[in-house]
Design an enzyme around this catalytic site. Structure first.
Site, short mmCIF file in Angstrom:
data_model
loop_
_atom_site.label_atom_id
_atom_site.label_comp_id
_atom_site.label_asym_id
_atom_site.label_seq_id
_atom_site.Cartn_x
_atom_site.Cartn_y
_atom_site.Cartn_z
N GLU A 77 -10.42 -10.15 -9.93
CA GLU A 77 -9.22 -10.45 -9.12
C GLU A 77 -7.95 -9.93 -9.80
O GLU A 77 -6.90 -10.57 -9.78
CB GLU A 77 -9.16 -11.93 -8.78
CG GLU A 77 -10.30 -12.26 -7.82
CD GLU A 77 -10.29 -13.67 -7.27
OE1 GLU A 77 -9.21 -14.22 -7.05
OE2 GLU A 77 -11.39 -14.21 -7.05
N1 COS Z 1 2.67 -8.96 -1.49
C1 COS Z 1 3.08 -8.21 -0.44
N2 COS Z 1 3.27 -6.88 -0.52
C2 COS Z 1 3.07 -6.31 -1.73
C3 COS Z 1 2.65 -7.03 -2.86
C4 COS Z 1 2.47 -8.41 -2.71
N3 COS Z 1 2.08 -9.17 -3.73
N4 COS Z 1 2.52 -6.20 -3.90
C5 COS Z 1 2.85 -4.98 -3.45
N5 COS Z 1 3.17 -5.05 -2.14
C6 COS Z 1 3.63 -3.96 -1.29
C7 COS Z 1 4.93 -3.42 -1.84
O1 COS Z 1 6.03 -4.09 -1.31
C8 COS Z 1 4.89 -1.99 -1.41
O2 COS Z 1 5.27 -1.89 -0.06
P1 COS Z 1 6.33 -0.76 0.41
O3 COS Z 1 5.76 0.55 -0.08
O4 COS Z 1 6.33 -0.89 1.88
O5 COS Z 1 7.61 -1.10 -0.25
C9 COS Z 1 3.41 -1.63 -1.46
O6 COS Z 1 2.71 -2.87 -1.38
C10 COS Z 1 3.03 -0.91 -2.72
O7 COS Z 1 3.44 -1.67 -3.81
P2 COS Z 1 3.40 -1.08 -5.28
O8 COS Z 1 4.17 0.21 -5.31
O9 COS Z 1 3.83 -2.15 -6.23
O10 COS Z 1 1.86 -0.75 -5.43
P3 COS Z 1 1.08 -0.02 -6.59
O11 COS Z 1 0.27 1.03 -5.99
O12 COS Z 1 2.01 0.30 -7.71
O13 COS Z 1 0.05 -1.15 -7.05
C11 COS Z 1 -0.73 -3.04 -8.26
C12 COS Z 1 0.44 -2.34 -7.53
C13 COS Z 1 -1.24 -2.28 -9.46
C14 COS Z 1 -0.11 -4.34 -8.72
C15 COS Z 1 -1.86 -3.29 -7.26
O14 COS Z 1 -2.53 -2.10 -6.96
C16 COS Z 1 -2.85 -4.31 -7.74
O15 COS Z 1 -2.60 -5.51 -7.70
N6 COS Z 1 -4.03 -3.86 -8.19
C17 COS Z 1 -5.07 -4.73 -8.61
C18 COS Z 1 -6.03 -4.89 -7.52
C19 COS Z 1 -7.06 -5.91 -7.88
O16 COS Z 1 -6.71 -7.04 -8.18
N7 COS Z 1 -8.32 -5.53 -7.85
C20 COS Z 1 -9.35 -6.42 -8.14
C21 COS Z 1 -10.40 -6.34 -7.14
S1 COS Z 1 -10.22 -7.41 -5.86
S2 COS Z 1 -11.32 -8.95 -6.38
#
Ligand code: COS
Length: 379
Positions: free
Chosen positions: A363
């Site tokens: 997660e």
């Molecule tokens: N809630 C709502 N929207 C969100 C958000 C959140 N928590 N986090 C990001 N977003 C939105 C952003 O606002 C952005 O939207 P806009 O482009 O319209 O402004 C978009 O999503 C992209 O956000 P960001 O640029 O921060 O994305 P990244 O590609 O840099 O990725 C991380 C961010 C690394 C934090 C994300 O890919 C992540 O959480 N990865 C881990 C995934 C994971 O947990 N995998 C495990 C498997 S699932 S069990």
């Protein structure tokens, strides 16, 4: 801030504690060895309301708050983090539907859980883990009837081999990327949708972790959650909500390891006295206590903020990250206090240490949590 545990939660927590002590803890080592859950346990847990805990009242669920869910997962985590993971995966899979689903979709999904079924959240792929936006599973819209055809594969899916219903993320854009990520509800048995290899994991072994294969899986438009391209936001919001619960399972693991090593330290005699009387052992135990207490409070604060409708993404990531690091540290130190016995399968702490490791990974790895936290702090 007020996250005092209510009488109702305390009662429920006590009931779950008794259930865990009777039906889970005594079988934890056996389930770990056998690599699957004890026959009948899902049904028993369902009777207790533990497999559909996330279902809101309006969809015939218990409708409990996040603090209560966390308290329940902590109890399950004490008994076996693998079992806790399987039940928590039901919540993880349901969250996207609660976040973005129509009334009908919520009813469809919650009914499966309310009938004792398991669910699975299918985001991760061989090439898409931390980089959730790089999902390669494709969903192509069929112009004639509006259906979608999905092709691809998913990996490390909890409950994958046993779920009745799945939340699957696919890309509706040929070019991929987060703007094409789209979520779908897919029931088990949909033609072309099958279970692949089962993982042989280091820990949380009673939970079923499988590969999923999608070959020309056709789903109606009504299976789509939210809009095309809304999947990334849905996945991120889901993970925000689920992270405090990974924290609470981690607190459960840490608490159980600490309890086990305290009992041992009082019984084990060296140099003519119980090892609990040695100050170096006491220091380790005191540090465990501080960490477990802090982790629990962080989980409770994140849950309380969620329940208040506040922005809790940073606190959720902090709680998950800190509590899972604590679970790893405390289980490692518990083994240290218990020496060779701790390292042996005669005691449960070596299993707890193996179970704790995944809490820092799934997660969202703790490196990803730190990115989320820093991002929230800086911008
Ligand atoms: N809630 C709502 N929207 C969100 C958000 C959140 N928590 N986090 C990001 N977003 C939105 C952003 O606002 C952005 O939207 P806009 O482009 O319209 O402004 C978009 O999503 C992209 O956000 P960001 O640029 O921060 O994305 P990244 O590609 O840099 O990725 C991380 C961010 C690394 C934090 C994300 O890919 C992540 O959480 N990865 C881990 C995934 C994971 O947990 N995998 C495990 C498997 S699932 S069990």
């Amino acid at each position: 801030m007020d996250f005092a545990i209510t009488e109702e939660t305390l009662e429920l927590q006590q009931m779950v504690r008794e259930f865990v002590e009777k039906e889970i803890t005594p079988y934890a080592a056996e389930m770990d060895k056998e690599n699957h859950m004890r026959e009948g346990l899902v049904e028993q847990a369902f009777e207790m309301g533990l497999t559909n805990i996330m279902v809101p009242e309006e969809y015939d669920g218990m409708g409990v708050d996040s603090l209560t869910i966390a308290a329940i997962y902590e109890e399950l985590g004490k008994g076996c983090a693998g079992v806790a993971t399987s039940f928590a995966a039901n919540s993880l899979a349901t969250l996207p539907v609660l976040i973005a689903g129509t009334d009908e979709q919520k009813r469809q999904y919650c009914d499966v859980l309310n009938n004792g079924g398991l669910a699975a959240f299918a985001l991760t792929e061989p090439g898409a883990g931390s980089d959730a936006g790089s999902v390669a599973t494709r969903a192509v819209k069929n112009k004639e009837d509006g259906t979608y055809t999905l092709n691809g594969s998913k990996m490390f899916i909890t409950n994958g081999g046993e779920a009745e219903i799945f939340t699957v993320f696919a890309n509706t854009r040929k070019t991929g990327g987060i703007r094409g990520l789209t979520a779908f509800i897919i029931p088990k048995g949909t033609p072309g949708f099958r279970v692949g290899k089962k993982e042989d994991k280091m820990g949380i072994r009673p939970s079923n972790t499988c590969e999923l294969i999608l070959e020309d899986v056709v789903v109606p438009e009504s299976a789509r959650l939210g809009r095309e391209g809304e999947g990334f936001r849905i996945a991120m919001k889901t993970l925000d909500s689920a992270r405090p619960f990974v924290g609470s399972i981690s607190v459960g693991i840490a608490q159980a390891a600490m309890d086990c090593c305290i009992k041992y330290a009082k019984e084990r005699r060296q140099f003519g006295q119980p090892i609990a009387s040695f100050q170096l052992v006491q220091q380790m135990i005191a540090d465990m206590g501080i960490k477990v207490e802090t982790a629990r409070l962080m989980v409770q604060k994140a849950c309380w903020m969620r329940d208040q409708g506040m922005d809790f993404a940073k606190e959720a990531a902090m709680a998950k990250c800190y509590a899972s690091d604590v679970a790893m540290q405390v289980t490692t130190d518990a083994i240290q206090v218990m020496g060779g016995y701790g390292y042996s399968k005669e005691y449960p702490v070596e299993k707890m240490m193996r179970d704790a490791k995944i809490m820092q990974i799934y997660e969202g790895t703790n490196q990803i949590q730190r990115l989320v936290i820093a991002n929230k702090m800086l911008y």
